[in-house]
Each structure stands twice: as structure tokens, then as C-alpha cells.
Design a protein around this motif. Structure first.
Motif, PDB file in Angstrom:
ATOM      1  N   GLN A 246       0.836  -1.272   0.127  1.00 20.12           N
ATOM      2  CA  GLN A 246       0.060   0.162  -0.001  1.00 20.12           C
ATOM      3  C   GLN A 246       0.954   1.179   0.042  1.00 20.12           C
ATOM      4  OE1 GLN A 246      -0.471  -2.738   1.882  1.00 20.12           O
ATOM      5  NE2 GLN A 246      -2.199  -2.686   3.018  1.00 20.12           N
ATOM      6  N   PRO A 247       0.423   2.209  -0.687  1.00 17.80           N
ATOM      7  CA  PRO A 247       1.356   3.543  -0.748  1.00 17.80           C
ATOM      8  C   PRO A 247       1.458   4.040   0.608  1.00 17.80           C
ATOM      9  CG  PRO A 247      -0.758   3.352  -2.375  1.00 17.80           C
ATOM     10  CD  PRO A 247      -0.640   2.400  -1.621  1.00 17.80           C
ATOM     11  N   GLU A 248       0.619   4.057   1.623  1.00 17.93           N
ATOM     12  CA  GLU A 248       0.916   4.926   2.738  1.00 17.93           C
ATOM     13  C   GLU A 248       1.969   4.408   3.466  1.00 17.93           C
ATOM     14  OE1 GLU A 248      -2.674   1.890   3.481  1.00 17.93           O
ATOM     15  OE2 GLU A 248      -2.022   3.295   1.789  1.00 17.93           O
TER      16      GLU A 248
ATOM     17  N   LEU B 273       9.791  -4.826   0.730  1.00 18.24           N
ATOM     18  CA  LEU B 273       8.795  -5.424   1.805  1.00 18.24           C
ATOM     19  C   LEU B 273       8.073  -6.465   1.155  1.00 18.24           C
ATOM     20  CD1 LEU B 273       7.160  -2.061   2.575  1.00 18.24           C
ATOM     21  CD2 LEU B 273       8.507  -3.430   4.216  1.00 18.24           C
ATOM     22  N   LYS B 274       7.981  -6.516  -0.372  1.00 16.30           N
ATOM     23  CA  LYS B 274       7.444  -7.840  -0.874  1.00 16.30           C
ATOM     24  C   LYS B 274       8.188  -9.098  -0.514  1.00 16.30           C
ATOM     25  CE  LYS B 274       6.274  -9.591  -5.237  1.00 16.30           C
ATOM     26  NZ  LYS B 274       6.427  -9.519  -6.821  1.00 16.30           N
ATOM     27  N   ALA B 275       9.798  -8.581  -0.748  1.00 14.37           N
ATOM     28  CA  ALA B 275      10.477  -9.807  -0.430  1.00 14.37           C
ATOM     29  C   ALA B 275      10.773 -10.531   0.767  1.00 14.37           C
ATOM     30  CB  ALA B 275      11.929  -9.196  -0.721  1.00 14.37           C
ATOM     31  N   PHE B 276      10.157  -9.702   1.769  1.00 13.90           N
ATOM     32  CA  PHE B 276       9.724 -10.261   3.178  1.00 13.90           C
ATOM     33  C   PHE B 276       8.458 -10.573   3.478  1.00 13.90           C
ATOM     34  CE2 PHE B 276      13.876  -8.209   3.386  1.00 13.90           C
ATOM     35  CZ  PHE B 276      14.624  -9.322   4.036  1.00 13.90           C
TER      36      PHE B 276
ATOM     37  N   TRP C 179       5.141  -9.289   2.402  1.00 14.06           N
ATOM     38  CA  TRP C 179       4.240  -8.361   2.798  1.00 14.06           C
ATOM     39  C   TRP C 179       2.986  -9.089   2.294  1.00 14.06           C
ATOM     40  CZ3 TRP C 179       3.779  -4.056   5.658  1.00 14.06           C
ATOM     41  CH2 TRP C 179       2.728  -3.384   5.483  1.00 14.06           C
ATOM     42  N   ARG C 180       2.039  -9.003   3.068  1.00 13.72           N
ATOM     43  CA  ARG C 180       0.640  -9.416   2.832  1.00 13.72           C
ATOM     44  C   ARG C 180      -0.113  -8.209   2.177  1.00 13.72           C
ATOM     45  NH1 ARG C 180      -0.937 -13.777   7.513  1.00 13.72           N
ATOM     46  NH2 ARG C 180      -2.564 -13.825   6.494  1.00 13.72           N
ATOM     47  N   PRO C 181      -0.444  -8.190   0.760  1.00  9.74           N
ATOM     48  CA  PRO C 181      -1.073  -7.143   0.102  1.00  9.74           C
ATOM     49  C   PRO C 181      -2.670  -6.921   0.607  1.00  9.74           C
ATOM     50  CG  PRO C 181      -0.095  -8.703  -1.495  1.00  9.74           C
ATOM     51  CD  PRO C 181       0.043  -9.401  -0.320  1.00  9.74           C
ATOM     52  N   GLY C 182      -2.897  -5.823   0.924  1.00 10.48           N
ATOM     53  CA  GLY C 182      -4.169  -5.400   1.114  1.00 10.48           C
ATOM     54  C   GLY C 182      -4.704  -5.749   2.425  1.00 10.48           C
ATOM     55  N   GLU C 183      -3.645  -5.924   3.547  1.00  8.38           N
ATOM     56  CA  GLU C 183      -3.865  -6.282   4.714  1.00  8.38           C
ATOM     57  C   GLU C 183      -2.882  -5.066   5.608  1.00  8.38           C
ATOM     58  OE1 GLU C 183      -3.036 -10.150   6.053  1.00  8.38           O
ATOM     59  OE2 GLU C 183      -3.743 -11.084   4.551  1.00  8.38           O
TER      60      GLU C 183
ATOM     61  N   PRO D  73       1.131 -10.145  10.926  1.00  9.26           N
ATOM     62  CA  PRO D  73       2.217 -10.359  10.160  1.00  9.26           C
ATOM     63  C   PRO D  73       2.876  -9.341   9.228  1.00  9.26           C
ATOM     64  CG  PRO D  73       0.641 -12.268   9.474  1.00  9.26           C
ATOM     65  CD  PRO D  73      -0.167 -10.956  10.304  1.00  9.26           C
ATOM     66  N   ASN D  74       2.073  -8.433   8.936  1.00  3.73           N
ATOM     67  CA  ASN D  74       2.959  -7.198   8.168  1.00  3.73           C
ATOM     68  C   ASN D  74       3.604  -6.404   9.092  1.00  3.73           C
ATOM     69  OD1 ASN D  74       2.139  -7.585   5.599  1.00  3.73           O
ATOM     70  ND2 ASN D  74       0.220  -6.356   5.627  1.00  3.73           N
ATOM     71  N   PHE D  75       3.416  -6.404  10.387  1.00  6.27           N
ATOM     72  CA  PHE D  75       3.743  -5.737  11.578  1.00  6.27           C
ATOM     73  C   PHE D  75       5.462  -5.990  11.518  1.00  6.27           C
ATOM     74  CE2 PHE D  75       5.493  -4.612  15.621  1.00  6.27           C
ATOM     75  CZ  PHE D  75       5.157  -3.364  15.884  1.00  6.27           C
ATOM     76  N   ASP D  76       5.658  -7.421  11.475  1.00  3.77           N
ATOM     77  CA  ASP D  76       6.866  -8.199  11.477  1.00  3.77           C
ATOM     78  C   ASP D  76       7.693  -7.734  10.144  1.00  3.77           C
ATOM     79  OD1 ASP D  76       6.604  -9.122  13.865  1.00  3.77           O
ATOM     80  OD2 ASP D  76       5.388 -10.944  13.261  1.00  3.77           O
ATOM     81  N   VAL D  77       6.800  -7.597   8.997  1.00  2.39           N
ATOM     82  CA  VAL D  77       7.684  -7.252   7.880  1.00  2.39           C
ATOM     83  C   VAL D  77       8.447  -6.052   8.011  1.00  2.39           C
ATOM     84  CG1 VAL D  77       7.254  -6.725   5.229  1.00  2.39           C
ATOM     85  CG2 VAL D  77       6.298  -8.815   6.247  1.00  2.39           C
ATOM     86  N   ILE D  78       7.574  -4.838   8.408  1.00  3.02           N
ATOM     87  CA  ILE D  78       8.212  -3.585   8.565  1.00  3.02           C
ATOM     88  C   ILE D  78       9.301  -3.802   9.575  1.00  3.02           C
ATOM     89  CG2 ILE D  78       7.942  -1.288   9.635  1.00  3.02           C
ATOM     90  CD1 ILE D  78       4.532  -1.835   9.027  1.00  3.02           C
ATOM     91  N   LYS D  79       9.435  -4.754  10.498  1.00  3.16           N
ATOM     92  CA  LYS D  79      10.576  -4.829  11.280  1.00  3.16           C
ATOM     93  C   LYS D  79      11.791  -5.142  10.574  1.00  3.16           C
ATOM     94  CE  LYS D  79      10.233  -6.240  15.512  1.00  3.16           C
ATOM     95  NZ  LYS D  79       9.975  -7.158  16.881  1.00  3.16           N
ATOM     96  N   ARG D  80      11.541  -5.713   9.458  1.00  6.13           N
ATOM     97  CA  ARG D  80      12.599  -6.132   8.668  1.00  6.13           C
ATOM     98  C   ARG D  80      13.542  -4.977   8.118  1.00  6.13           C
ATOM     99  NH1 ARG D  80      13.178 -11.708   7.904  1.00  6.13           N
ATOM    100  NH2 ARG D  80      15.231 -11.214   6.969  1.00  6.13           N
TER     101      ARG D  80
END
Length: 391
Positions: free
Chosen positions: A107-109, A216-219, A221-225, A290-297
Motif C-alpha cells: 500500500q502507498p501509505e 517489503l514484498k521480498a519479506f 508483505w501481505r497485500p491489502g492487509e 504479520p505485516n508488522f513483522d515485515v516492517i521490522k525487517r
């Protein structure tokens, strides 16, 4: 001879030695750089005028006994002005962000929030020559293997023509460009989003934003979530049971009485989340997805990831957290944590030898103390708890 004159002579006398050491260091790097595919021309250009940057080494030695609560961390970084700027950038770069979302599913944001957190939307990308900073760290013996690899990778980036040495600028530790990629991350995840043949995260906003989305995609990221939900806990919530659960489906948390502060149902009750209480029972509570943990990468810190998620929500029109932060709280440094452990021991709650490290034994002691004192037994260690123990 005056002490000033003596100091001046010593300084002058030491200069050729320091320069010779640096020259030897640079010469020793060439075989490794050549093996990485770095051209001699790029190598010479990258090290033109090189000398160790004193300020860089000084920063490695600064280990201030200073910490922030999550509230303080967010308060300094997530403001109305920052959210407003993020919305303006969303309008300016809408085509790029929308295209990146279609290509990478992010997501853009979220991309905007990382950009805002890292460099204030490109306002300050660091003032250090990246190769010279990395060379300083390597020559200075600071985490030598790690920074030598980053240095050699940075040389390859220059040699490949993505950026000139003079425009490869970043932080003192080598993080570069609009969204602060380390050279190794650049090599793995940077993309030529605008199609000009270069991956330019310094001067091309599309390349920087596309690269961040690709990272983020490489780790996974779950689209739309989303990254998580602010929630409210029921009266008499069992914090001990929650600590044992760690992660569970949202439906299970809901069965324990946890609800979204908005009153809306969880869109996907089967999503797995963990409960996060950054200020204990008396502050905002979150179920993290799960996306929170992706941000932490990007930065392995709960405070950082929460800031990114919250700024993203603010950019798309969300408000501040529904639950206020507790007043008068403060974070503890290691000595204060050890003092807290000593006070728990003295009060009859055995934590072992005080070492300033908060582990399961200390958490259990804190919860036992809180129960006896009539407090919410959340196990949260804070300045307010230390103050209570001192009374």
C-alpha cells in the motif's frame, strides 16, 4: 618549548604515519574490490581525497545512557505536520505509488511512512560520503567484517554506474538515499523503477519508492492487509494467560474479550496476531499482524514499526490512538532496571542476581508484586513501577 608548540609538532609528526596507514588500507582493498568486479577507474574515483572521518568514529563510541518510552519515540516522530506532508507526497507521487502497489502489492501509505520516518520524505538523507564513511569504519576496526563487505558492495554499485561517488551520500553508518538502504540491501532489492538503466535511490524518487516496496514484498508483505489494530481489553483481563499465548488467531483473542477500539469486527478472524502493550495495562493496546513483522525487517524495533504503521494510518486520514498514554511514565536504563530488580528482591519477590536484563523471572516477580499491590498484573516494567517500589 610550550605545550601548545609541542602538541603542534606531535600532530604534524603523526600526519604522515596516519596518511600512510590509510594509503596502505586503500591499497589492501583493491584486490578484494577487483574480485567483486569493481573497475580500477571507479575505485580510484571513489577514494579520491579519502581520509578517515573523525566524526564517524566518534559516533561509534557514543553509547548514551538514554532511552525513550514508546510514547516519547512516537511523539517526536509522528506529528500532524508529518502526516500532512505525507498526504501531500501521496498526491505528488500518486502515479508512482499506485504503480508500485500493482507491481509489488504494498500500500502507498506504508511506503510513504517509511520514507517519512527515514529521511523526512527526502528532506535529509545524511551528509556523509558513503564510501568514505564505510572505509572509516572498516579502517577503524568497528565491526570490520560487516562494514568491509558493505564498503566493497558500495564500490560495486559505483562501478556499475548507478551513482557517482560524490552523489553516494548517506548516514554515518552507510545507509543511503531516500529510504536509507545499506549497500547490501541495495544490491538485493533496489529496482530501476523509472527504467533509465540505473537504480538511483538518491536522486530518483520513483526508484527509491519502488525499491522500498520491492524490499517489503521480498519479506512476504501481505497485500491489502494492515499492520495491526488498536484494541481495548476487558475489565479483569488475564495478562498472565496472554503472556503464555504469545501469538494466536484473532478469534481467540476476541474470545478473551479483546475488541477493536472502533467497535468493528476483525475482517479476518483467522489472522494470527500478538498482543502488544507498549505502556502496560494503562495505555494503548494493539494486536499486531504479520505485516508488522515485515516492517521490522526494515528496522528491528517494535517502536519503529508501530511508528510506521501509525504514520501510514494518519496519512490516509486516521486519527491519534483512542486510548491515551499514561502520564508521568519514563523508560529505564540498565542501572535503573537493576535497581528495580534489587527492590523486588528486597520486597520478597525473587528475581535472582540483579543484572538489568528483564527476563521471564523478573516479569513473573513484577506480576506477583503488582497483584499484591492491587495493580493490574501486566508485567510491564517502567519508571512508574520503579517509583512505586521505592515508596
Amino acid at each position: 618549548m610550550s605545550s601548545l608548540a609541542l602538541a603542534a609538532m606531535l600532530s604534524i609528526a603523526s600526519m604522515p604515519v596516519a596518511m600512510a596507514n590509510s594509503a596502505d588500507f586503500v591499497r589492501s582493498l583493491w584486490p578484494q574490490a577487483e574480485a567483486r568486479g569493481v573497475s580500477r577507474q571507479a575505485f580510484e574515483a571513489a577514494f579520491a581525497g579519502y581520509s578517515p572521518i573523525r566524526q564517524v568514529m566518534e559516533l561509534t563510541r557514543k553509547q548514551p545512557e538514554f532511552s525513550q518510552t514508546v510514547q516519547q519515540y512516537l511523539g517526536k516522530r509522528i506529528t500532524d505536520a508529518q502526516a500532512q506532508k505525507g498526504r501531500a507526497m501521496r498526491g505528488e507521487w500518486n502515479q508512482t505509488l499506485s504503480g508500485a502497489q500493482q507491481r509489488y502489492g504494498v500500500q502507498p501509505e506504508i511506503v510513504l511512512a517509511i520514507w517519512g520516518m527515514e529521511t523526512n520524505f527526502g528532506g535529509y538523507m545524511g551528509g556523509n560520503n558513503t564510501i568514505h564513511a564505510l572505509a572509516t569504519l572498516t579502517e577503524g576496526g568497528y565491526r570490520t567484517d560487516f562494514f568491509r563487505n558493505e564498503l566493497l558492495t558500495a564500490l560495486r554499485i559505483v562501478s556499475d554506474g548507478h551513482v557517482t561517488p560524490s552523489k553516494m551520500v548517506g548516514s554515518w553508518a552507510g545507509a543511503m538515499g531516500h529510504t536509507q538502504f545499506m549497500p547490501s540491501s541495495f544490491m538485493r532489492y533496489a529496482v530501476d523503477y523509472n527504467g533509465d538503466g540505473r537504480k538511483d535511490i538518491w536522486n530518483s524518487v520513483p526508484d527509491a519508492l519502488g525499491s522500498t516496496a520491492n524490499y517489503l514484498k521480498a519479506f512476504n508483505w501481505r497485500p491489502g492487509e494492515t499492520w495491526g489494530y488498536e484494541v481495548k481489553l476487558p475489565r479483569g483481563f488475564d495478562f498472565a494467560a496472554a503472556r503464555q499465548i504469545e501469538r494466536a488467531q484473532l478469534g481467540k483473542w476476541q474470545a478473551m474479550g479483546i475488541q477493536r477500539v472502533s467497535g468493528k469486527p476483525f475482517p479476518r478472524p483467522n489472522d494470527v496476531g500478538r498482543l502488544y502493550l507498549p505502556a502496560g495495562a494503562n495505555g494503548p493496546a494493539f494486536l499486531l499482524l504479520p505485516n508488522f513483522d515485515v516492517i521490522k525487517r526494515y528496522n528491528n524495533s517494535d517502536s519503529y514499526a508501530l511508528a510506521v504503521g501509525h504514520l501510514a494510518d494518519r496519512i490516509i486520514g486516521g486519527g491519534d490512538f483512542a486510548t491515551p498514554w499514561p502520564a508521568g511514565d519514563y523508560a529505564l536504563n540498565k542501572n535503573q532496571r537493576a535497581e528495580l530488580q534489587s527492590l523486588l528482591n528486597r520486597a520478597g519477590f525473587n528475581v535472582g542476581t540483579p543484572d538489568g536484563v528483564i527476563g521471564p523471572k523478573t516479569r513473573a516477580a513484577v506480576m506477583a508484586y503488582q497483584s499484591r499491590a492491587g495493580l493490574a498484573a501486566d508485567g510491564h516494567v517502567s519508571g512508574r513501577l520503579l517509583d512505586a517500589l521505592k515508596r
